[in-house]
Scaffold this motif. Structure first.
Motif, PDB file in Angstrom:
ATOM      1  N   TRP A 148      23.672   3.575  40.372  1.00 23.60           N
ATOM      2  CA  TRP A 148      24.594   2.446  40.467  1.00 23.60           C
ATOM      3  C   TRP A 148      24.497   1.551  39.235  1.00 23.60           C
ATOM      4  O   TRP A 148      23.402   1.198  38.784  1.00 23.60           O
ATOM      5  CB  TRP A 148      24.231   1.653  41.730  1.00 23.60           C
TER       6      TRP A 148
ATOM      7  N   ARG B 291      27.957   8.227  57.662  1.00 23.98           N
ATOM      8  CA  ARG B 291      28.829   7.274  56.981  1.00 23.98           C
ATOM      9  C   ARG B 291      29.256   6.278  58.047  1.00 23.98           C
ATOM     10  O   ARG B 291      29.360   6.639  59.216  1.00 23.98           O
ATOM     11  CB  ARG B 291      30.059   7.977  56.392  1.00 23.98           C
TER      12      ARG B 291
ATOM     13  N   GLN C  91      34.569   3.903  54.529  1.00 25.67           N
ATOM     14  CA  GLN C  91      33.152   3.820  54.137  1.00 25.67           C
ATOM     15  C   GLN C  91      32.848   2.397  53.683  1.00 25.67           C
ATOM     16  O   GLN C  91      33.408   1.934  52.695  1.00 25.67           O
ATOM     17  CB  GLN C  91      32.859   4.804  53.004  1.00 25.67           C
TER      18      GLN C  91
ATOM     19  N   PRO D 279      29.800  -0.760  52.899  1.00 28.73           N
ATOM     20  CA  PRO D 279      28.388  -0.984  52.590  1.00 28.73           C
ATOM     21  C   PRO D 279      27.586  -1.235  53.862  1.00 28.73           C
ATOM     22  O   PRO D 279      27.998  -1.994  54.741  1.00 28.73           O
ATOM     23  CB  PRO D 279      28.422  -2.214  51.678  1.00 28.73           C
TER      24      PRO D 279
ATOM     25  N   LEU E 116      27.693   9.547  51.686  1.00 32.54           N
ATOM     26  CA  LEU E 116      28.339   8.329  51.197  1.00 32.54           C
ATOM     27  C   LEU E 116      29.069   8.663  49.905  1.00 32.54           C
ATOM     28  O   LEU E 116      28.476   8.753  48.830  1.00 32.54           O
ATOM     29  CB  LEU E 116      27.299   7.233  50.989  1.00 32.54           C
TER      30      LEU E 116
ATOM     31  N   THR F  49      31.570   9.058  46.604  1.00 30.84           N
ATOM     32  CA  THR F  49      31.938   8.305  45.417  1.00 30.84           C
ATOM     33  C   THR F  49      33.346   7.735  45.581  1.00 30.84           C
ATOM     34  O   THR F  49      34.000   7.946  46.608  1.00 30.84           O
ATOM     35  CB  THR F  49      31.847   9.227  44.181  1.00 30.84           C
ATOM     36  N   THR F  50      33.829   7.006  44.590  1.00 28.49           N
ATOM     37  CA  THR F  50      35.177   6.447  44.666  1.00 28.49           C
ATOM     38  C   THR F  50      36.199   7.579  44.808  1.00 28.49           C
ATOM     39  O   THR F  50      35.993   8.664  44.260  1.00 28.49           O
ATOM     40  CB  THR F  50      35.497   5.639  43.391  1.00 28.49           C
TER      41      THR F  50
ATOM     42  N   ALA G 243      33.989   4.935  48.142  1.00 30.71           N
ATOM     43  CA  ALA G 243      33.207   3.720  47.918  1.00 30.71           C
ATOM     44  C   ALA G 243      34.137   2.585  47.486  1.00 30.71           C
ATOM     45  O   ALA G 243      34.990   2.760  46.604  1.00 30.71           O
ATOM     46  CB  ALA G 243      32.157   3.977  46.848  1.00 30.71           C
TER      47      ALA G 243
ATOM     48  N   THR H 135      35.333  -0.719  45.626  1.00 38.44           N
ATOM     49  CA  THR H 135      35.044  -1.312  44.321  1.00 38.44           C
ATOM     50  C   THR H 135      35.619  -2.716  44.231  1.00 38.44           C
ATOM     51  O   THR H 135      36.556  -3.083  44.951  1.00 38.44           O
ATOM     52  CB  THR H 135      35.629  -0.456  43.183  1.00 38.44           C
TER      53      THR H 135
ATOM     54  N   GLU I  55      31.367  -0.291  42.028  1.00 41.23           N
ATOM     55  CA  GLU I  55      31.120  -0.199  43.460  1.00 41.23           C
ATOM     56  C   GLU I  55      30.347  -1.431  43.935  1.00 41.23           C
ATOM     57  O   GLU I  55      29.545  -2.007  43.200  1.00 41.23           O
ATOM     58  CB  GLU I  55      30.339   1.073  43.782  1.00 41.23           C
TER      59      GLU I  55
ATOM     60  N   ARG J  37      24.893   3.296  46.552  1.00 36.75           N
ATOM     61  CA  ARG J  37      24.967   4.397  47.499  1.00 36.75           C
ATOM     62  C   ARG J  37      23.669   5.201  47.595  1.00 36.75           C
ATOM     63  O   ARG J  37      23.390   5.800  48.646  1.00 36.75           O
ATOM     64  CB  ARG J  37      26.128   5.325  47.136  1.00 36.75           C
TER      65      ARG J  37
END
Length: 291
Positions: A19, A193, A201, A203, A243, A245-246, A249, A251, A257, A261
């Motif tokens: 990250w 997830r 998804q 946080p 979890l 990626t974009t 996730a 942003t 992000e 993750r």
């Protein structure tokens, strides 16, 4: 021999990590991080942007001592056979199928699933059908009717797709609880997830998501308890931390992000282990009460 839990980490979920770093981890670094963190294996998704060639990833998995599963997206352009060939090359033990075909009739859909299962098992792999958006299992109610046609089908449960895809109520709802409960009763593997009604998804440690986290933890615990009643003494339950990626996730305006993750994957792993232990004690208590 006892029933066991094996927590896997999705390789797709390693894309874009670490990250907020200037350089992403290379494939060997990703594999080593997964092994060093104590994961039992790796989930390989052939739909991922950075899906590695089998010849590239197989020796890395062997060196790291990691097992593997393969997620196969099956449609007119990508037959199941191609994924089974890849699974054989990497030494996978499980193939999870996402069928991107859309029959209206649950009986017709069931015939397709039976064919995929027969083909997968003939190739020497365990077969699980994933609950996933924009696949045969896209709709919760349709999937509920489908499993009535297939009472012995092994499901790979990613319930995040139903929460956001069907905009499920935040609070308990008898109709939803009944359908989810039926699927939990056929869960053979789990995917980690947490979703809200509007986001697939979120946080895991943001306070505004605490209720959803507890909802998913409750579902996973229920699925584990159910699995224990169906599993053999030496069976193994796979929990895949996934979890993404974009654009999975979320942003901010800067394109970064909102959460780490990798940290969250380790948190999911710890939760899965905690819940699996709790499912054993609860099962034992129930058995003692019944006797």
């Amino acid at each position: 021999m006892t029933r066991t839990l094996s927590v896997f980490q999705s390789l797709w979920a390693m894309e874009g990590l670490p990250w907020r770093a200037s350089r992403p981890w290379t494939l060997p670094e990703r594999i080593q991080r997964i092994a060093d963190a104590g994961f039992a294996g790796v989930g390989l998704d052939l739909y991922a942007r950075e899906a590695p060639a089998a010849a590239e990833v197989a020796p890395l998995l062997r060196t790291a001592g990691l097992r593997s599963l393969v997620t196969a997206f099956v449609n007119d352009r990508t037959p199941l056979a191609a994924s089974l060939e890849y699974a054989a090359e990497v030494g996978a033990e499980l193939v999870v199928v996402c069928g991107q075909v859309f029959p209206d009739d649950p009986a017709e859909a069931a015939e397709l699933v039976r064919g995929w299962r027969k083909e997968t098992e003939a190739a020497g792999f365990a077969f699980h059908l994933e609950t996933h958006r924009y696949t045969l299992t896209n709709d919760l109610a349709f999937t509920h009717r489908l499993v009535a046609e297939l009472p012995d089908v092994a499901l790979s449960l990613d319930l995040s797709h139903y929460v956001v895809g069907n905009e499920l109520p935040d609070t308990s709802d008898a109709r939803v609880d009944g359908m989810i409960g039926r699927l939990l009763g056929q869960g053979a593997s789990l995917q980690g997830r947490v979703a809200t009604r509007e986001q697939v998804q979120v946080p895991l440690e943001f306070t505004q998501h605490a209720a959803q986290v507890e909802r998913f933890r409750g579902w996973w615990l229920q699925a584990m308890r159910s699995w224990r009643t169906r599993a053999g003494d030496a069976d193994d339950l796979v929990f895949l931390c996934e979890l993404g990626t974009t654009p999975y996730a979320i942003t901010g305006a800067d394109g970064e992000e909102l959460s780490d993750r990798w940290h969250e994957a380790l948190l999911l792993k710890a939760w899965a282990e905690e819940l699996f232990a709790a499912s054993a004690s609860k099962s034992s208590a129930a058995a003692e009460e019944a006797s």
